[in-house]
Design an enzyme around this catalytic site. Structure first.
Site, mmCIF file in Angstrom:
data_model
loop_
_atom_site.group_PDB
_atom_site.id
_atom_site.type_symbol
_atom_site.label_atom_id
_atom_site.label_comp_id
_atom_site.label_asym_id
_atom_site.label_seq_id
_atom_site.Cartn_x
_atom_site.Cartn_y
_atom_site.Cartn_z
ATOM 1 N N GLY A 39 22.309 -17.555 -7.829
ATOM 2 C CA GLY A 39 22.383 -17.678 -6.377
ATOM 3 C C GLY A 39 23.793 -17.658 -5.819
ATOM 4 C CB CYS A 248 -5.378 -2.451 1.726
ATOM 5 S SG CYS A 248 -4.943 -0.705 1.708
ATOM 6 C CB CYS A 273 -1.049 -1.284 0.049
ATOM 7 S SG CYS A 273 -2.426 -2.177 -0.616
ATOM 8 C CB CYS A 279 -2.113 1.470 -2.056
ATOM 9 S SG CYS A 279 -3.447 1.572 -0.864
#
Lengths: 300, 258, 235
Positions: A39, A248, A273, A279
């Site tokens: 981080g 979707c 999607c 998808c």
């Protein structure tokens, strides 16, 4: 080691993956530092790339520094493999590294992404490289770089919660929906790049290595595998991901991030999607959403 | 009455080359005591305040502060992290210009709540309630809790700055000309508020001012500075009613009577 | 029990630096004491230094030499050389002062001005205000003035606020500078009665009383300040 990889007449020859070895070394060192301090934003000497700032130069430099001849590269932009940026960057690496490329998340070893994390759970041998515009999560509240560096060094993150407090005071809830700040390994507060907050939970305890590159701002940061990534919130306003009330329209997937597509000028729209690979795979497996279902019926 | 001072100042001097910022200042400050540092422009009072509050490193001398556990720490032997933490929890600093001590683009409630969030408070409702209580205490209408200080008058901003500083229950507050630049009626209100809060909360305070009336109203003890030196100090009413040094006599006699 | 107040060889002069260092002697070699339950009157012509003596005892004026010994709790404190913190502590619990002028904080209500010394000694606010109300009542201060700040009151009203504020606690020593100067006969009588009550309670009082009657009523002995004056005042 220098390899001539250009196949086209008239093009100058480039080192493997465009960057010279010294630069790759410098970037790898920065990456190692970043991994050692999850981080934490490591400054690096960002190079001039053959695309302007704002077009993923940071992500490209990170990818270029870690990619090898055996790697398989996937590039997505807003979840899709077929948008302009994704296509260009993929073509760039084909040209300068001649690596195998794919649209299938499962098959990729390096996935460079702008603004989304794939729906498919990532595995141990995969690296996710994020493109980051503004790496500093405190920037909009504290414009001084000298101050923000001190705040990170001294773990003074009160200001971050001030931003969330303001959201709740103004909107009744935390209104940040993307680039939602997270605390990494219980120490540094990080901007996860403009991914939707929907994707934040995916960063937590991921098996894959997550690398972040900001070319214009010249920063690299990292989240090593199996690292705690916690979204900031209040006890009485806990973090919540977006919920979609319909699946979707094409593949019927639920609990995935959907894009809104306008169909006509009469308010017709569909939600599909955002992750195009996901998808496609579902549709290959036979799943169908309500739009596809209708088409099938019409065909029959 | 406790037996140990809160702040021990010994031989604090600040030189800029040959120029004296302040010279050889020494005193103890006790819990609940308000000390006024009075002088005209160039007297060194602000330099001294900054040396005492760790905003400026003195050339010589020590400033020791009694931490909550009772032990003394030399402020200039602390790490920056420790000093910054002290500044945010145990101390307050009220600037002359409230804009220097506030976040102008963030709401009043957030301004007051920031220190709480900085020390780890994570309950929005409670933070907001505490902020609201403090606004009331400094006589700011609580329905302005979501307004930004940019929309406040000078007096309101100053009162907000005070609330922001006092929310974590500091034991020592530094004030740099807290009423400077405010209208007279606003000043009176602010001084009264500060006096009340200092009394109620048992705060210690070091107040820099050029205004003797502020010193009279707020402080128990007073130090008069001229050209970087402390030329007279003592009980406030004694220094003001029976000034001994020539400069002090000059200052006191220069106040216009209305 | 120790004598509450002992003054020993105190001298004071003012040096007016703005007048080329002109030196004005005030008093020299002041020595006296005040016992518990006694009321000593400071006598002498106007300007002889009576108020200055009270102010020195209170720590409001500095002294050039000598000692001012106050029996404070279980110790003796010398006001002349004590640090500010100690002087404030003595003022808070042992030594009270009714000054000639009332200097108050702008917005505080009269009843709170009077209650403040009790609150500073740890008494609960409600109780302190009740006690303050009692005293204001006794001194015939009109009820509708109680919630107002005293700054705009008449001289007599302000004086009564001053008296109430100083009499509300159980300070062992009280210094009174012309406490009845602006009061009418009825209120003077009230103050006399209050002083008597303090005496009976063992408080040591030292006061300047312009009014002959009051002096007679409360004074146990007169201390002529002229004997301490370095200046010769023409008769």
């Amino acid at each position: 080691m220098s390899e001539e990889v250009s196949h086209h007449a008239g093009l100058a020859s480039y080192n493997f993956a465009y960057l010279d070895e010294q630069t790759k070394r410098m970037i790898r060192r920065a990456i190692l530092k970043a991994i050692a301090i999850p981080g934490y934003q490591v400054p690096f000497a960002s190079r001039e790339m053959p695309m302007p700032y704002g077009w993923g130069t940071g992500g490209v430099q990170v990818t270029a520094s870690i990619i090898g001849m055996e790697d398989v590269l996937k590039v997505i932009d807003q979840g899709a493999d077929d948008t302009t940026n994704a296509v260009s960057i993929r073509a760039f690496f084909r040209k300068v590294a001649n690596v195998a490329v794919t649209t299938h998340t499962k098959d990729a070893t390096i996935i460079q992404t702008r603004h989304r994390i794939p729906e498919e759970k990532l595995r141990e041998n995969q690296v996710l490289v994020y493109q980051v515009p503004i790496p500093e999560p405190l920037r909009f509240l504290e414009p001084r770089e000298t101050e923000t560096r001190k705040m990170h060094a001294l773990e003074e993150y009160g200001l971050m919660h001030v931003k969330l407090y303001e959201d709740i005071a103004k909107n009744g809830r935390i209104a940040t929906t993307y680039a939602y700040p997270v605390k990494v390994a219980g120490r540094y507060v990080m901007d996860p790049s403009p991914t939707p907050k929907f994707d934040n939970p995916k960063m937590h305890m991921s098996e894959a290595l997550q690398l972040f590159g900001a070319g214009r701002e010249k920063r690299i940061y990292a989240v090593p595998p199996f690292t705690e990534v916690v979204s900031l919130d209040f006890e009485d306003h806990p973090f919540e991901i977006q919920k979609f009330d319909k699946p979707c329209a094409l593949c019927g997937a639920e609990n995935v991030y959907l894009d809104e597509v306008i169909l006509d000028d009469r308010g017709g729209r569909m939600f599909v999607c955002s992750d195009t690979d996901h998808c496609e795979e579902r549709r290959e497996q036979g799943h169908a959403g309500h739009l596809l279902g209708k088409q099938k019926e019409a065909a029959e | 009455m406790t037996d140990t001072p809160l702040l021990k100042v010994r031989d604090v001097s600040k030189f800029y080359g040959n120029r004296i910022g302040c010279s050889n200042v020494a005193f103890d400050l006790w819990p609940g005591e308000v000390l006024a540092i009075v002088g005209e422009s160039g007297s060194g009072k602000t330099t001294l305040l900054n040396c005492l509050s760790t905003r400026l490193m003195p050339t010589t001398g020590t400033v020791e502060y009694q931490m909550r556990d009772g032990g003394y720490r030399d402020l200039y032997h602390m790490t920056e992290a420790e000093r910054r933490f002290l500044m945010r929890t145990d101390w307050g600093f009220v600037h002359q210009n409230p804009a220097d001590g506030l976040r102008m683009t963030v709401s009043a409630g957030a301004n007051v709540g920031e220190r709480l969030m900085a020390i780890g408070d994570r309950h929005y409702g409670k933070i907001r309630e505490t902020a609201s209580n403090w606004l009331e205490r400094v006589e700011i209408n609580t329905d302005r809790i979501d307004d930004q200080p940019r929309a406040f008058s000078g007096g309101m901003r100053q009162r907000l700055q005070i609330a922001r500083n006092l929310v974590t229950g500091p034991r020592l507050v530094f004030m740099d000309e807290p009423t400077g630049g405010l209208d007279v009626s606003v000043q009176a209100r602010l001084l009264d508020l500060v006096r009340g809060l200092v009394n109620d909360l048992g705060l210690s305070a070091i107040v820099v001012t050029h205004d003797l009336a502020v010193a009279r109203l707020l402080s128990h003890r007073m130090m008069v500075m001229k050209d970087g030196h402390v030329i007279e100090q003592g009980l406030t009413d004694r220094v003001l009613d029976d000034p001994r040094e020539p400069y002090t006599q000059l200052l006191v006699s220069s106040i216009l009577q209305v | 029990m120790a004598t509450p107040l002992v003054v020993s060889e105190v001298s004071k002069s003012f040096t007016m630096h703005l007048r080329d260092g002109l030196r004005l002697p005030v008093v020299a070699n002041v020595s006296f004491s005040v016992a518990s339950g006694e009321c000593v009157v400071l006598g002498g012509p106007s300007g002889i230094g009576k108020s200055s003596i009270l102010k020195m005892l209170y720590g409001n004026y500095a002294v050039d030499a000598g000692q001012i010994l106050i029996a404070h709790k279980d110790r003796i404190i010398d006001i002349a050389s004590a640090d500010p913190r100690s002087v404030l502590e003595v003022r808070r619990t042992t030594l009270g002062y009714v000054s000639q002028f009332l200097r108050t904080v702008p917005r505080v209500a009269t009843v709170d001005v009077v209650a403040e010394p009790l609150i500073a000694r740890g008494v609960a606010a409600e109780q302190a205000r009740e006690r303050a109300a009692e005293l204001l009542q006794k001194l015939n201060l009109p009820r509708d003035l109680w919630q107002l700040p005293p700054a705009t009151f008449s001289g007599g009203e302000q004086q009564r606020v001053n008296i109430a504020r100083s009499f509300i606690t159980d300070h062992r020593i009280l210094l009174l500078d012309e406490p009845t100067a602006s009061l009418d006969a009825a209120n003077r009588a009230v103050v006399v009665e209050m002083i008597r009550a303090k005496k009976a309670a063992g408080v040591a009082l030292l006061g300047i009383f312009h009014d002959e009657e009051v002096r007679e009523a409360v004074g146990d002995r007169i201390l002529d300040v002229s004997q301490f004056s370095p200046r010769k005042i023409a008769a």
